[in-house]
Design a protein around this motif. Structure first.
Motif, PDB file in Angstrom:
ATOM      1  N   TRP A 215       0.792  -1.238   0.022  1.00  0.00           N
ATOM      2  CA  TRP A 215       0.025   0.067   0.060  1.00  0.00           C
ATOM      3  C   TRP A 215       1.053   1.057   0.011  1.00  0.00           C
ATOM      4  CZ3 TRP A 215      -3.026   1.883   4.838  1.00  0.00           C
ATOM      5  CH2 TRP A 215      -3.774   2.819   4.548  1.00  0.00           C
TER       6      TRP A 215
ATOM      7  N   ILE B  41     -10.069   2.305   4.320  1.00  0.00           N
ATOM      8  CA  ILE B  41      -9.203   1.197   4.066  1.00  0.00           C
ATOM      9  C   ILE B  41     -10.170   0.265   3.336  1.00  0.00           C
ATOM     10  CG2 ILE B  41      -7.033  -0.117   4.279  1.00  0.00           C
ATOM     11  CD1 ILE B  41      -6.893   1.133   7.061  1.00  0.00           C
TER      12      ILE B  41
ATOM     13  N   TRP C  83      -9.641  -2.607   1.769  1.00  0.00           N
ATOM     14  CA  TRP C  83      -9.150  -3.813   1.685  1.00  0.00           C
ATOM     15  C   TRP C  83      -9.064  -4.400   3.324  1.00  0.00           C
ATOM     16  CZ3 TRP C  83      -4.746  -4.116   4.866  1.00  0.00           C
ATOM     17  CH2 TRP C  83      -4.068  -2.680   4.746  1.00  0.00           C
ATOM     18  N   PHE C  84      -9.554  -3.542   4.082  1.00  0.00           N
ATOM     19  CA  PHE C  84      -9.672  -3.876   5.635  1.00  0.00           C
ATOM     20  C   PHE C  84     -11.071  -3.894   6.197  1.00  0.00           C
ATOM     21  CE2 PHE C  84      -7.948  -3.691   9.677  1.00  0.00           C
ATOM     22  CZ  PHE C  84      -6.626  -4.216   9.701  1.00  0.00           C
TER      23      PHE C  84
ATOM     24  N   LYS D  14       6.172  -2.517  16.442  1.00  0.00           N
ATOM     25  CA  LYS D  14       5.382  -3.528  15.621  1.00  0.00           C
ATOM     26  C   LYS D  14       5.790  -4.240  14.605  1.00  0.00           C
ATOM     27  CE  LYS D  14       0.648  -3.657  14.685  1.00  0.00           C
ATOM     28  NZ  LYS D  14      -0.657  -2.930  14.038  1.00  0.00           N
TER      29      LYS D  14
ATOM     30  N   LYS E 224       5.509  -6.902  11.094  1.00  0.00           N
ATOM     31  CA  LYS E 224       4.736  -7.604  10.283  1.00  0.00           C
ATOM     32  C   LYS E 224       5.288  -9.003   9.756  1.00  0.00           C
ATOM     33  CE  LYS E 224       1.707  -4.321   9.264  1.00  0.00           C
ATOM     34  NZ  LYS E 224       0.229  -4.309   9.787  1.00  0.00           N
TER      35      LYS E 224
ATOM     36  N   ASP F  27       2.329  -8.738  13.717  1.00  0.00           N
ATOM     37  CA  ASP F  27       1.141  -8.662  13.280  1.00  0.00           C
ATOM     38  C   ASP F  27       1.072  -9.317  11.893  1.00  0.00           C
ATOM     39  OD1 ASP F  27      -1.145  -7.887  11.994  1.00  0.00           O
ATOM     40  OD2 ASP F  27      -0.798  -5.804  11.928  1.00  0.00           O
TER      41      ASP F  27
ATOM     42  N   ASN G 143      -1.572 -10.020   9.910  1.00  0.00           N
ATOM     43  CA  ASN G 143      -2.506  -9.654   9.020  1.00  0.00           C
ATOM     44  C   ASN G 143      -3.468 -10.654   8.426  1.00  0.00           C
ATOM     45  OD1 ASN G 143      -0.404  -6.830   8.450  1.00  0.00           O
ATOM     46  ND2 ASN G 143      -2.459  -6.603   8.624  1.00  0.00           N
TER      47      ASN G 143
ATOM     48  N   GLU H 253      -1.083 -10.276  16.390  1.00  0.00           N
ATOM     49  CA  GLU H 253      -2.127  -9.672  16.082  1.00  0.00           C
ATOM     50  C   GLU H 253      -2.690 -10.404  14.795  1.00  0.00           C
ATOM     51  OE1 GLU H 253      -1.514  -5.418  16.155  1.00  0.00           O
ATOM     52  OE2 GLU H 253      -2.780  -5.112  14.069  1.00  0.00           O
TER      53      GLU H 253
ATOM     54  N   ASP I 268      -7.840  -7.761  14.853  1.00  0.00           N
ATOM     55  CA  ASP I 268      -7.665  -6.683  14.099  1.00  0.00           C
ATOM     56  C   ASP I 268      -8.494  -6.604  12.884  1.00  0.00           C
ATOM     57  OD1 ASP I 268      -6.842  -4.023  13.138  1.00  0.00           O
ATOM     58  OD2 ASP I 268      -4.920  -4.446  12.492  1.00  0.00           O
TER      59      ASP I 268
ATOM     60  N   LYS J 224      -9.272   0.633  15.181  1.00  0.00           N
ATOM     61  CA  LYS J 224      -8.711   1.684  14.157  1.00  0.00           C
ATOM     62  C   LYS J 224     -10.161   2.798  14.211  1.00  0.00           C
ATOM     63  CE  LYS J 224      -5.356  -0.784  11.102  1.00  0.00           C
ATOM     64  NZ  LYS J 224      -5.181  -1.887  12.412  1.00  0.00           N
TER      65      LYS J 224
ATOM     66  N   SER K 234      -5.127   2.128  17.113  1.00  0.00           N
ATOM     67  CA  SER K 234      -4.283   1.870  15.898  1.00  0.00           C
ATOM     68  C   SER K 234      -4.662   2.855  14.543  1.00  0.00           C
ATOM     69  CB  SER K 234      -4.149   0.539  15.391  1.00  0.00           C
ATOM     70  OG  SER K 234      -3.876   0.207  14.149  1.00  0.00           O
ATOM     71  N   SER K 235      -3.721   3.237  14.046  1.00  0.00           N
ATOM     72  CA  SER K 235      -3.984   4.418  13.041  1.00  0.00           C
ATOM     73  C   SER K 235      -4.494   3.793  11.574  1.00  0.00           C
ATOM     74  CB  SER K 235      -2.372   4.950  12.635  1.00  0.00           C
ATOM     75  OG  SER K 235      -2.088   5.348  11.468  1.00  0.00           O
TER      76      SER K 235
ATOM     77  N   PHE L  13      -3.223   5.597   8.900  1.00  0.00           N
ATOM     78  CA  PHE L  13      -2.818   6.438   8.181  1.00  0.00           C
ATOM     79  C   PHE L  13      -3.403   7.726   7.916  1.00  0.00           C
ATOM     80  CE2 PHE L  13       0.201   2.547   7.300  1.00  0.00           C
ATOM     81  CZ  PHE L  13       0.902   2.707   8.620  1.00  0.00           C
TER      82      PHE L  13
ATOM     83  N   GLY M  91      -1.054   2.484  18.369  1.00  0.00           N
ATOM     84  CA  GLY M  91      -0.291   2.429  17.117  1.00  0.00           C
ATOM     85  C   GLY M  91      -0.511   3.523  16.398  1.00  0.00           C
TER      86      GLY M  91
HETATM   87  O1  LIG Z   1      -1.254  -0.437  14.503  1.00  0.00           O
HETATM   88  C1  LIG Z   1      -0.126   0.235  14.204  1.00  0.00           C
HETATM   89  O2  LIG Z   1       0.669   0.061  15.085  1.00  0.00           O
HETATM   90  C2  LIG Z   1       0.256   0.602  12.938  1.00  0.00           C
HETATM   91  C3  LIG Z   1      -0.741   0.705  11.932  1.00  0.00           C
HETATM   92  C4  LIG Z   1      -0.937  -0.585  11.500  1.00  0.00           C
HETATM   93  O3  LIG Z   1      -0.368  -1.483  11.663  1.00  0.00           O
HETATM   94  C5  LIG Z   1      -2.022  -0.660  10.257  1.00  0.00           C
HETATM   95  C6  LIG Z   1      -2.099   0.302   9.523  1.00  0.00           C
HETATM   96  C7  LIG Z   1      -2.997   0.619   8.364  1.00  0.00           C
HETATM   97  C8  LIG Z   1      -3.667  -0.613   7.911  1.00  0.00           C
HETATM   98  C9  LIG Z   1      -3.229  -1.686   8.508  1.00  0.00           C
HETATM   99  C10 LIG Z   1      -2.659  -1.702   9.819  1.00  0.00           C
HETATM  100  C11 LIG Z   1      -2.532  -3.112  10.397  1.00  0.00           C
HETATM  101  O4  LIG Z   1      -2.482  -2.964  11.752  1.00  0.00           O
HETATM  102  O5  LIG Z   1      -2.621  -4.090   9.781  1.00  0.00           O
END
Ligand SMILES: O=C(O)CCC(=O)c1ccccc1C(=O)O
Ligand SMILES: [Mg+2]
Length: 304
Positions: free
Chosen positions: A27, A52, A54-55, A138, A140, A169, A171, A196, A221, A245, A269-270, A272, A296
């Motif tokens: 992304w 988002i 896709w989320f 954090k 991934k 994380d 995902n 996560e 999440d 978020k 959590s952000s 962005f 986050g």
């Molecule tokens: O949560 C955090 O620490 C940072 C933000 C973050 O990881 C995130 C930000 C945008 C989209 C998905 C994610 C996620 O947690 O997967």
């Protein structure tokens, strides 16, 4: 007499200095909308729609269509009757409405988690963030090969100072077997705060099982991205950590009430977002974060 607000909006687009690499893919551009409300006294409130899709939120196009079909003058009733299919719009409109005439109070007391790049980049990046004052990180996983990520994890957790905390994380990118391997490893590493979203959304049952079988905490999440999903997982018996978020979690007032009523162990959590959405999200985080949980919202850099 019904109170009315002038409404307008504009679109923005900002490129990330470093793209976010997750199990969902790469992304690299944040696109969203800034909305503006003004009452007859000249009080203004800004809000941000930062989807988002896709989320699990609406798409940018759906948000634009929603704003375009609204008249230039709206009422409180219109603000509070946005459907659950537009959670980022619900967040933006209520936070703009809450912000009207209020001075921006920037929460002081929060601790922040810093986001490490996926892969081996984490091995050097943590140090820069540590020097900037971050104590929670954090990283991934579920992006590369399991064996390679495990190697990097081993190096990283040895290098991190004893007071550091690490969040992993995935995902939703692990299989049940891989999740068991990760949790088995994490159970021996006290620096790990939680894992996560190990499994994809449909596998809530698997995550409930895993959370009962390992010491390492699990945070949902993707499974709890929107408010109805959050309610559903709670009803299904999830009592672990909930990553929230706010930017895509719908109306702030409803989220606040739910978290307080059920004593939710929330990690904010952000998405962005820009400073406008961030302000509103951090306000909620300051009210609702348990004391020991960093948020986050580490600084993320944009090119424009
Ligand atoms: O949560 C955090 O620490 C940072 C933000 C973050 O990881 C995130 C930000 C945008 C989209 C998905 C994610 C996620 O947690 O997967
Ligand atoms: Mg996540």
């Amino acid at each position: 007499m019904v109170k009315i607000f002038n409404f307008d909006f504009r679109c923005y687009r900002r490129r990330f200095l470093q793209p976010l690499i997750t199990n969902h893919g790469i992304w690299s551009t944040r696109e969203g909308l800034i909305i503006h409300l003004r009452d007859s006294g000249g009080n203004c409130g800004w809000g941000e729609i930062a989807p988002i899709s896709w989320f699990g939120s609406e798409t940018l196009e759906e948000a634009i269509d929603f704003c375009r079909q609204l008249p230039g003058v709206i009422t409180r009733e219109m603000i509070f009757s946005i459907p659950d299919s537009l959670p980022a719009c619900q967040f933006a409109f209520e936070s703009a409405w809450e912000a009207m005439g209020n001075l921006l109070r920037y929460p002081q007391s929060l601790r922040y988690s810093g986001l490490l790049p996926a892969g081996e980049g984490a091995l050097s990046k943590w140090k820069t963030l540590w020097e900037q004052g971050y104590r929670t990180f954090k990283w991934k996983i579920g992006v590369g090969e399991f064996s390679r990520e495990w190697e990097i994890f081993d190096l990283l957790t040895r290098k991190l100072p004893p007071t550091a905390k690490l969040r992993l994380d995935a995902n939703g990118g692990l299989s049940y077997e891989e999740a068991k391997l990760w949790l088995g490893i994490c159970d021996h590493v006290s620096k790990v705060e939680f894992l996560e979203q190990p499994l994809p959304i449909p596998e809530l049952g698997g995550m409930l099982e895993l959370s009962a079988s390992f010491q390492t905490a699990i945070a949902l999440d993707e499974s709890v991205a929107t408010f109805p999903q959050l309610q559903y997982c709670f009803q299904q018996g999830w009592r672990g950590i909930f990553v929230i978020k706010p930017g895509i979690a719908g109306y702030p007032s409803r989220l606040r009430q739910f978290c307080q009523q059920h004593h939710i162990d929330a990690v904010f959590s952000s998405v962005f977002e820009t400073a406008i959405g961030r302000q509103a999200a951090l306000q909620l985080a300051a009210e609702l974060s348990p004391k020991n949980r960093a948020v986050g919202f580490g600084v993320h850099h944009f090119l424009n």
